[in-house]
Write an enzyme that holds these catalytic residues in place. Structure first.
Site, mmCIF file in Angstrom:
data_model
loop_
_atom_site.group_PDB
_atom_site.id
_atom_site.type_symbol
_atom_site.label_atom_id
_atom_site.label_comp_id
_atom_site.label_asym_id
_atom_site.label_seq_id
_atom_site.Cartn_x
_atom_site.Cartn_y
_atom_site.Cartn_z
ATOM 1 N N LYS A 162 37.298 -77.856 -22.589
ATOM 2 C CA LYS A 162 37.270 -79.257 -22.160
ATOM 3 C C LYS A 162 35.839 -79.683 -21.857
ATOM 4 O O LYS A 162 35.375 -80.719 -22.300
ATOM 5 C CB LYS A 162 38.173 -79.412 -20.933
ATOM 6 C CG LYS A 162 38.252 -80.801 -20.385
ATOM 7 C CD LYS A 162 39.265 -80.855 -19.254
ATOM 8 C CE LYS A 162 39.129 -82.131 -18.465
ATOM 9 N NZ LYS A 162 40.023 -82.176 -17.307
ATOM 10 N N GLU A 180 46.074 -72.119 -9.239
ATOM 11 C CA GLU A 180 44.850 -72.924 -9.304
ATOM 12 C C GLU A 180 45.134 -74.324 -8.732
ATOM 13 O O GLU A 180 44.262 -74.964 -8.159
ATOM 14 C CB GLU A 180 44.327 -73.015 -10.747
ATOM 15 C CG GLU A 180 42.873 -73.452 -10.832
ATOM 16 C CD GLU A 180 42.230 -73.179 -12.198
ATOM 17 O OE1 GLU A 180 41.765 -72.052 -12.432
ATOM 18 O OE2 GLU A 180 42.199 -74.094 -13.036
ATOM 19 N N HIS A 193 62.561 -51.569 -14.359
ATOM 20 C CA HIS A 193 62.146 -50.159 -14.335
ATOM 21 C C HIS A 193 60.733 -50.023 -13.774
ATOM 22 O O HIS A 193 60.136 -48.956 -13.859
ATOM 23 C CB HIS A 193 62.223 -49.570 -15.742
ATOM 24 C CG HIS A 193 63.616 -49.601 -16.284
ATOM 25 N ND1 HIS A 193 64.526 -48.601 -16.036
ATOM 26 C CD2 HIS A 193 64.271 -50.542 -17.015
ATOM 27 C CE1 HIS A 193 65.685 -48.918 -16.612
ATOM 28 N NE2 HIS A 193 65.546 -50.094 -17.208
ATOM 29 N N GLU A 211 31.710 -68.309 -20.550
ATOM 30 C CA GLU A 211 32.443 -67.279 -21.292
ATOM 31 C C GLU A 211 32.752 -67.774 -22.709
ATOM 32 O O GLU A 211 32.542 -67.073 -23.706
ATOM 33 C CB GLU A 211 33.771 -66.943 -20.590
ATOM 34 C CG GLU A 211 33.644 -66.364 -19.202
ATOM 35 C CD GLU A 211 33.585 -67.433 -18.111
ATOM 36 O OE1 GLU A 211 33.029 -68.521 -18.373
ATOM 37 O OE2 GLU A 211 34.071 -67.169 -17.000
ATOM 38 N N GLY A 214 42.852 -78.768 -17.321
ATOM 39 C CA GLY A 214 42.895 -77.614 -18.230
ATOM 40 C C GLY A 214 44.234 -76.900 -18.217
ATOM 41 O O GLY A 214 44.801 -76.583 -19.263
ATOM 42 N N ARG A 215 44.788 -76.668 -17.027
ATOM 43 C CA ARG A 215 46.029 -75.886 -16.932
ATOM 44 C C ARG A 215 47.264 -76.670 -17.361
ATOM 45 O O ARG A 215 48.365 -76.135 -17.381
ATOM 46 C CB ARG A 215 46.176 -75.313 -15.529
ATOM 47 C CG ARG A 215 46.005 -76.312 -14.398
ATOM 48 C CD ARG A 215 45.794 -75.599 -13.062
ATOM 49 N NE ARG A 215 45.538 -76.498 -11.955
ATOM 50 C CZ ARG A 215 44.323 -76.914 -11.589
ATOM 51 N NH1 ARG A 215 43.262 -76.543 -12.268
ATOM 52 N NH2 ARG A 215 44.167 -77.706 -10.546
ATOM 53 N N LYS A 236 31.907 -69.573 -10.595
ATOM 54 C CA LYS A 236 31.129 -69.673 -11.839
ATOM 55 C C LYS A 236 29.635 -69.807 -11.509
ATOM 56 O O LYS A 236 28.779 -69.208 -12.133
ATOM 57 C CB LYS A 236 31.546 -70.903 -12.656
ATOM 58 C CG LYS A 236 32.912 -70.845 -13.307
ATOM 59 C CD LYS A 236 33.081 -72.084 -14.202
ATOM 60 C CE LYS A 236 34.478 -72.242 -14.735
ATOM 61 N NZ LYS A 236 34.678 -73.450 -15.541
HETATM 62 O O1 F6P Z 1 38.978 -71.543 -14.339
HETATM 63 C C1 F6P Z 1 38.365 -72.754 -14.072
HETATM 64 C C2 F6P Z 1 38.516 -73.669 -15.215
HETATM 65 O O2 F6P Z 1 37.780 -74.800 -14.908
HETATM 66 C C3 F6P Z 1 39.974 -73.996 -15.534
HETATM 67 O O3 F6P Z 1 40.481 -74.996 -14.735
HETATM 68 C C4 F6P Z 1 39.884 -74.343 -16.975
HETATM 69 O O4 F6P Z 1 41.136 -74.312 -17.593
HETATM 70 C C5 F6P Z 1 38.942 -73.260 -17.478
HETATM 71 O O5 F6P Z 1 37.996 -73.116 -16.437
HETATM 72 C C6 F6P Z 1 38.285 -73.522 -18.791
HETATM 73 O O6 F6P Z 1 37.528 -74.698 -18.758
HETATM 74 P P1 F6P Z 1 37.015 -75.388 -20.090
HETATM 75 O O7 F6P Z 1 38.207 -75.787 -20.902
HETATM 76 O O8 F6P Z 1 36.203 -76.546 -19.657
HETATM 77 O O9 F6P Z 1 36.183 -74.382 -20.850
#
Ligand code: F6P
Length: 541
Positions: A208, A354, A385, A214, A268-269, A506
């Protein structure tokens, strides 16, 4: 505007506290013995979904008071505010409109004076036409071949939801290989790339913000892999960006035709319904992707229009609050009896924890009651199990959602489905009734051992029994938990749509990264300094 009401100061909360004194030691076994109609009283049948919540520590009075609480905190208005595009994400000054992504009506949805429906419909068209071109092979690789594989690079909401859905819809898959890279873990990244051919692989960079380290670092490595594999020719045909940051995606090298939008009113979620779900559409076809959206939309209508007494997400939220805030049960387990829903608990963890892992009320003061529950789970029967022993005989009480399907996707003559479902029914029955007195095995005659074989039951659970696992029912199931999450946030008087805690993590990681790069460790607490210095001294030895 969303109201600021401390739930613990409401009349219904006060009444619930008194009522809890009466209910605390009530045994569900007795409630069932006293009322042969209990199951028919405490269930909701909606579409192809049956929600049985009779195996909970509640009476009619409990339910009435919980519903009063929902009314007293203004839940009805909060629900309509969300659907109508009010900026309920106050801390980020945004509307919250994942529900608009699955709204197929002609009704405009206004955020201030802007109708978001137009851009949502345009994005759906873009997903549809790209999917069709891609699956048919009309959209070709840089050297004119058909693509065989897709890599989705993203993390958190840009990974968990789509990955969970693609797994769940295994029986609807075409022959395109879909792979997910989320972690910054070279070992996994290169193990995945080594099995793929860059000449026939499409990379979806899903972020987003397009700044998540990452994702961007993984995307850079993968872009390098494409450049080598394609001799630098037509690399942009092999990349797609899904982002709210169009410029950043284009700067990265994604061609302008291949950028799909995201918007600030979709968290995002909650974003798998948008182009973030492009990997779903490519894996199962646009029609099934749309079915997923339609299923969620049906649940939205149920949530918006049903009375609280008949409203499944509202009831689930209220039960969870009853246990979290009155009984003090801190965790909840979700156990789907379907291997294909293996990733469902992980998706729920982000969605719920979150969202509701917050300790400030909506006016910025510390809460004086518990908020977000801990969510965990695994698929049944396997989970039985693994950790079910603690459910049955441990000292903790963990409310459980059992999710099962009446029919398997593939009906076979010698089906194991009844075995799977016998376990599903048997476990919640055992958790309710327990087993005391007569033992259940031949050793029961041995009095010394029989006490170890007793278990007292009275362990609460919900049962969600769904006709079968289809894109439509899956869409409804996911939406159900989204709305449960929202209702809880409203009642707890917290903001469910920001995530400042994760963002701070972060920020710290970035600082530490530059210290490691320079080989100079700044001042930290003694444990962190010790660990960082150890890491630096051992690195590359
Ligand atoms: O984990 C924090 C977060 O901001 C989430 O809310 C989001 O889904 C994820 O990082 C990834 O963010 P982006 O889609 O901006 O890379």
């Amino acid at each position: 505007m969303i109201r600021n009401i401390n739930p613990s100061g409401t009349v219904s909360w006060h009444k619930l506290r008194n009522h809890f004194q009466e209910m605390e030691y009530v045994r569900m076994q007795d409630l069932f013995a006293e009322d042969s109609e209990r199951a028919s009283r405490f269930h909701v049948k909606w579409n192809e979904l049956l929600f049985d919540y009779s195996k909970n520590k509640i009476s009619e009075e409990t339910l009435r008071l919980l519903v009063d609480l929902a009314e007293e905190v203004g839940l009805k208005k909060a629900i309509s505010d969300m659907f109508e595009g009010v900026r309920i994400n106050v801390t980020e000054n945004r509307a919250v409109l994942h529900t608009a992504l699955r709204d197929f009506s002609d009704k405009p949805i206004m955020v201030d004076s802007f109708d978001v429906k137009n851009e949502i419909v345009a994005a759906r068209k873009q997903i549809k036409s790209f999917t069709e071109e891609f699956i048919s092979g009309n959209y070709k690789t840089s050297n004119g071949q058909k693509f065989t594989d897709v890599i989705n690079v993203g993390i958190g909401g840009s990974d968990l939801g789509p990955k969970m859905v693609v797994n769940a819809l295994e029986n609807y898959r075409n022959d395109i290989g879909v792979h997910y890279i989320s972690n910054v873990d070279d070992d996994y990244l290169y193990a995945t790339l080594d099995k793929l051919d860059p000449k026939t692989t499409l990379v979806l960079i899903v972020s987003k913000t397009f700044t998540t380290q990452e994702t961007i670092e993984n995307a850079k490595r993968i872009k390098g892999w494409l450049e080598v594999g394609l001799d630098g020719v037509g690399v942009d045909r092999h990349m797609v960006g899904v982002t709210a940051s169009y410029e950043e995606a284009v700067k990265f090298g994604v061609s302008t035709d291949n950028v799909f939008p995201m918007w600030d009113y979709v968290g995002g979620r909650f974003s798998l319904w948008s182009a973030v779900g492009l990997s779903i559409s490519l894996a199962v076809g646009y029609k099934n992707f749309e079915e997923l959206l339609l299923g969620a939309n049906e649940l939205d209508e149920h949530f918006k229009n049903s009375s609280f007494e008949e409203n499944i997400p509202v009831l689930m939220a209220l039960l969870s609050i009853w246990y979290n805030n009155f009984y003090g049960y801190e965790t909840e387990a979700v156990v789907p009896y379907s291997q294909l829903l293996e990733r469902f608990p992980a998706h729920l963890q982000q969605m719920i924890m979150e969202s509701n892992g917050k300790n400030k009320t909506r006016d910025g003061y510390p809460v004086n009651y518990q908020t977000g529950t801990l969510i965990w789970g695994e698929v049944g029967v396997s989970a039985q199990h693994a950790f079910f022993q603690l459910f049955h005989q441990g000292t903790k009480v963990i409310p459980i959602d059992f999710i099962g399907f009446v029919n398997p996707f593939i009906g076979r003559e010698n089906s194991n489905h009844d075995i799977l479902m016998s376990n599903f029914f048997g476990q919640s029955e055992a958790l309710l009734n327990g087993k005391v007195g007569e033992g259940y095995s031949e050793d029961s005659n041995n009095e010394n051992l029989s006490s170890f074989k007793e278990f007292y039951g009275n362990k609460p659970s919900n049962t969600l029994l769904i006709e079968s696992l289809t894109p439509r029912s899956l869409g409804a199931l996911i939406a159900l938990y989204e709305h449960k999450t929202y209702v809880q946030g409203i009642i707890w008087n917290i903001f469910s749509f920001d995530q400042f805690g994760v963002e701070y993590g972060k920020f710290l990681a970035k600082n530490i990264q530059s210290e490691i790069k320079q080989g100079i460790i700044n001042k930290h607490d003694s444990s962190t300094s010790f660990l960082l210095n150890y890491y630096l001294s051992e690195k590359n030895h």
